[in-house]
Design a protein around this motif. Sequence first.
Motif, PDB file in Angstrom:
ATOM      1  N   PRO A  31       0.826  -1.211   0.000  1.00 46.66           N
ATOM      2  CA  PRO A  31       0.000   0.000   0.000  1.00 46.66           C
ATOM      3  C   PRO A  31       0.860   1.261   0.000  1.00 46.66           C
ATOM      4  O   PRO A  31       1.942   1.286   0.575  1.00 46.66           O
ATOM      5  N   ALA A  32       0.353   2.320  -0.636  1.00 44.88           N
ATOM      6  CA  ALA A  32       1.088   3.588  -0.691  1.00 44.88           C
ATOM      7  C   ALA A  32       1.173   4.195   0.702  1.00 44.88           C
ATOM      8  O   ALA A  32       0.266   4.031   1.515  1.00 44.88           O
ATOM      9  N   PRO A  33       2.279   4.881   1.009  1.00 46.38           N
ATOM     10  CA  PRO A  33       2.410   5.504   2.324  1.00 46.38           C
ATOM     11  C   PRO A  33       1.388   6.617   2.514  1.00 46.38           C
ATOM     12  O   PRO A  33       0.915   7.221   1.558  1.00 46.38           O
ATOM     13  N   ALA A  34       1.055   6.888   3.742  1.00 44.43           N
ATOM     14  CA  ALA A  34       0.014   7.872   4.038  1.00 44.43           C
ATOM     15  C   ALA A  34       0.515   9.301   3.848  1.00 44.43           C
ATOM     16  O   ALA A  34      -0.270  10.203   3.601  1.00 44.43           O
ATOM     17  N   LYS A  35       1.810   9.541   3.979  1.00 39.97           N
ATOM     18  CA  LYS A  35       2.323  10.897   3.858  1.00 39.97           C
ATOM     19  C   LYS A  35       3.407  10.992   2.802  1.00 39.97           C
ATOM     20  O   LYS A  35       4.023   9.996   2.418  1.00 39.97           O
ATOM     21  N   THR A  36       3.628  12.219   2.319  1.00 43.21           N
ATOM     22  CA  THR A  36       4.641  12.468   1.308  1.00 43.21           C
ATOM     23  C   THR A  36       5.979  12.766   1.969  1.00 43.21           C
ATOM     24  O   THR A  36       6.039  13.518   2.941  1.00 43.21           O
ATOM     25  N   VAL A  37       7.043  12.185   1.421  1.00 40.20           N
ATOM     26  CA  VAL A  37       8.394  12.387   1.949  1.00 40.20           C
ATOM     27  C   VAL A  37       9.183  13.232   0.958  1.00 40.20           C
ATOM     28  O   VAL A  37       9.219  12.938  -0.241  1.00 40.20           O
ATOM     29  N   ASP A  38       9.812  14.285   1.432  1.00 43.01           N
ATOM     30  CA  ASP A  38      10.571  15.181   0.559  1.00 43.01           C
ATOM     31  C   ASP A  38      11.880  14.539   0.121  1.00 43.01           C
ATOM     32  O   ASP A  38      12.546  13.839   0.894  1.00 43.01           O
ATOM     33  N   ALA A  39      12.249  14.763  -1.138  1.00 38.13           N
ATOM     34  CA  ALA A  39      13.524  14.291  -1.675  1.00 38.13           C
ATOM     35  C   ALA A  39      14.144  15.398  -2.509  1.00 38.13           C
ATOM     36  O   ALA A  39      13.431  16.129  -3.213  1.00 38.13           O
ATOM     37  N   ASP A  40      15.465  15.527  -2.448  1.00 44.40           N
ATOM     38  CA  ASP A  40      16.184  16.555  -3.192  1.00 44.40           C
ATOM     39  C   ASP A  40      17.352  15.931  -3.955  1.00 44.40           C
ATOM     40  O   ASP A  40      18.525  16.122  -3.592  1.00 44.40           O
ATOM     41  N   PRO A  41      17.058  15.148  -5.001  1.00 47.05           N
ATOM     42  CA  PRO A  41      18.130  14.489  -5.754  1.00 47.05           C
ATOM     43  C   PRO A  41      19.017  15.488  -6.488  1.00 47.05           C
ATOM     44  O   PRO A  41      18.617  16.630  -6.738  1.00 47.05           O
ATOM     45  N   SER A  67       8.443  12.782  -2.805  1.00 45.52           N
ATOM     46  CA  SER A  67       8.283  14.037  -3.534  1.00 45.52           C
ATOM     47  C   SER A  67       9.634  14.546  -4.020  1.00 45.52           C
ATOM     48  O   SER A  67      10.404  15.128  -3.260  1.00 45.52           O
ATOM     49  N   TRP A  68       9.927  14.342  -5.287  1.00 46.89           N
ATOM     50  CA  TRP A  68      11.206  14.757  -5.866  1.00 46.89           C
ATOM     51  C   TRP A  68      11.025  15.713  -7.049  1.00 46.89           C
ATOM     52  O   TRP A  68      11.919  16.490  -7.379  1.00 46.89           O
ATOM     53  N   VAL A 223      18.180   4.652  -2.688  1.00 43.12           N
ATOM     54  CA  VAL A 223      17.138   5.672  -2.795  1.00 43.12           C
ATOM     55  C   VAL A 223      17.338   6.755  -1.737  1.00 43.12           C
ATOM     56  O   VAL A 223      17.132   7.945  -2.010  1.00 43.12           O
ATOM     57  N   ALA A 224      17.762   6.363  -0.538  1.00 43.45           N
ATOM     58  CA  ALA A 224      18.030   7.341   0.518  1.00 43.45           C
ATOM     59  C   ALA A 224      19.176   8.271   0.103  1.00 43.45           C
ATOM     60  O   ALA A 224      19.100   9.497   0.304  1.00 43.45           O
ATOM     61  N   TRP A 226      20.176   8.883  -3.019  1.00 39.44           N
ATOM     62  CA  TRP A 226      19.669   9.667  -4.160  1.00 39.44           C
ATOM     63  C   TRP A 226      18.784  10.809  -3.662  1.00 39.44           C
ATOM     64  O   TRP A 226      18.924  11.951  -4.102  1.00 39.44           O
ATOM     65  N   SER A 227      17.892  10.500  -2.731  1.00 41.92           N
ATOM     66  CA  SER A 227      16.963  11.501  -2.200  1.00 41.92           C
ATOM     67  C   SER A 227      17.691  12.640  -1.498  1.00 41.92           C
ATOM     68  O   SER A 227      17.247  13.790  -1.530  1.00 41.92           O
ATOM     69  N   ALA A 228      18.810  12.320  -0.868  1.00 45.00           N
ATOM     70  CA  ALA A 228      19.582  13.322  -0.135  1.00 45.00           C
ATOM     71  C   ALA A 228      20.586  14.054  -1.022  1.00 45.00           C
ATOM     72  O   ALA A 228      21.300  14.942  -0.550  1.00 45.00           O
ATOM     73  N   GLY A 229      20.671  13.665  -2.298  1.00 42.21           N
ATOM     74  CA  GLY A 229      21.658  14.275  -3.177  1.00 42.21           C
ATOM     75  C   GLY A 229      23.078  13.886  -2.831  1.00 42.21           C
ATOM     76  O   GLY A 229      24.028  14.604  -3.149  1.00 42.21           O
ATOM     77  N   ASP A 230      23.238  12.723  -2.188  1.00 42.57           N
ATOM     78  CA  ASP A 230      24.555  12.242  -1.753  1.00 42.57           C
ATOM     79  C   ASP A 230      25.215  11.477  -2.899  1.00 42.57           C
ATOM     80  O   ASP A 230      25.178  10.255  -2.967  1.00 42.57           O
ATOM     81  N   THR A 231      25.823  12.206  -3.819  1.00 42.99           N
ATOM     82  CA  THR A 231      26.393  11.582  -5.006  1.00 42.99           C
ATOM     83  C   THR A 231      27.616  10.724  -4.691  1.00 42.99           C
ATOM     84  O   THR A 231      27.832   9.697  -5.326  1.00 42.99           O
ATOM     85  N   ASP A 232      28.420  11.148  -3.717  1.00 42.79           N
ATOM     86  CA  ASP A 232      29.590  10.352  -3.351  1.00 42.79           C
ATOM     87  C   ASP A 232      29.159   9.017  -2.753  1.00 42.79           C
ATOM     88  O   ASP A 232      29.706   7.963  -3.082  1.00 42.79           O
TER      89      ASP A 232
END
Length: 305
Positions: A31-41, A67-68, A223-224, A226-232
């Motif tokens: 099931p889809a999560p109840a809330k939206t999580v922010d991501a900044d790739p 949410s990306w 994904v964590a 990527w979501s945090a913009g942690d390219t290294d």
Amino acid sequence: MIKTLLRTAGLFAFAAWTMPLSAQQAAAPAPAPAKTVDADPALWVVKDADTTIYLFGTIHLLKPGLSWFDEAVRTAFDKSDELVQELVLPDPETVQKVLVATAVNPTGPSLSEKLPPDTRKAYLAALADLGVPAASFDRFDPWFAATNLSVLKLVKAGYDPNAGTEQALTAATKQGKKPVIGLETLEQQFGYFDSLSEKSQIAFLADTLKQLPDSEKEIDKMVAQWSAGDTDGLAETMNEGLDATPEIAKVLLLDRNVRWAQWIADRMKKPGTVFVAVGAGHLAGKDSVQAQLATHHLKAERIHY
């Protein structure tokens, strides 16, 4: 090979579309999560006086609710005249034709019969664990079984191809009536694996089977990052194990990065604004597209937001 597959966004996403019906029915998303999580790739830009090219790394399987597609990513996309992806999604009939030509073996030994005893045991166990009938991939090449098993495992964990970045970007182009260009064709993407020897394909499947139990943990980590913009961090995670498969790493990563950098260099000679979206692994690490662009005297600058 889960990380290797995650580099090939187009092929990996298509695996979910082309897997046998019995396999699709066995993997129901959570099931889809109840809330939206922010991501900044991460997002990069290459520009000169009259040309701007944005570079964005995609993750083609995501859990709903992330949410990306906002902030700097959305702004860059809206400013762009066209979207460039690894490939343009063809119609189902075309997919079926390519699939039959590159992955189906209507005669001869079945896939399970081709596998060494230990690999066959692990393969059948993986199918049973996923609730997939044992004969589902018997008429397919080992590479195709490997990609599908990986997708099925992640879909069972709640990851959804329909929630992936390519789907959202493609939908936005239709809404904004932007043209979409493919860097590759489906024949090429399937052909990367189909061109491997049967021995390499079986080794590929065997390695995938070894990684399946940890695949959810691995993609969660990626994904964590990527979501945090942690390219290294993403580069380190996705590059683990590549040295063990130099043939596959060259075909799926380095060679493609070189070609895509050449495409970008050629496109920089024409004015306009372009949004280029390719698998996130191609924009991370020492062999990244950005590193290849440096050989063309082009610098990709990170956009911080």
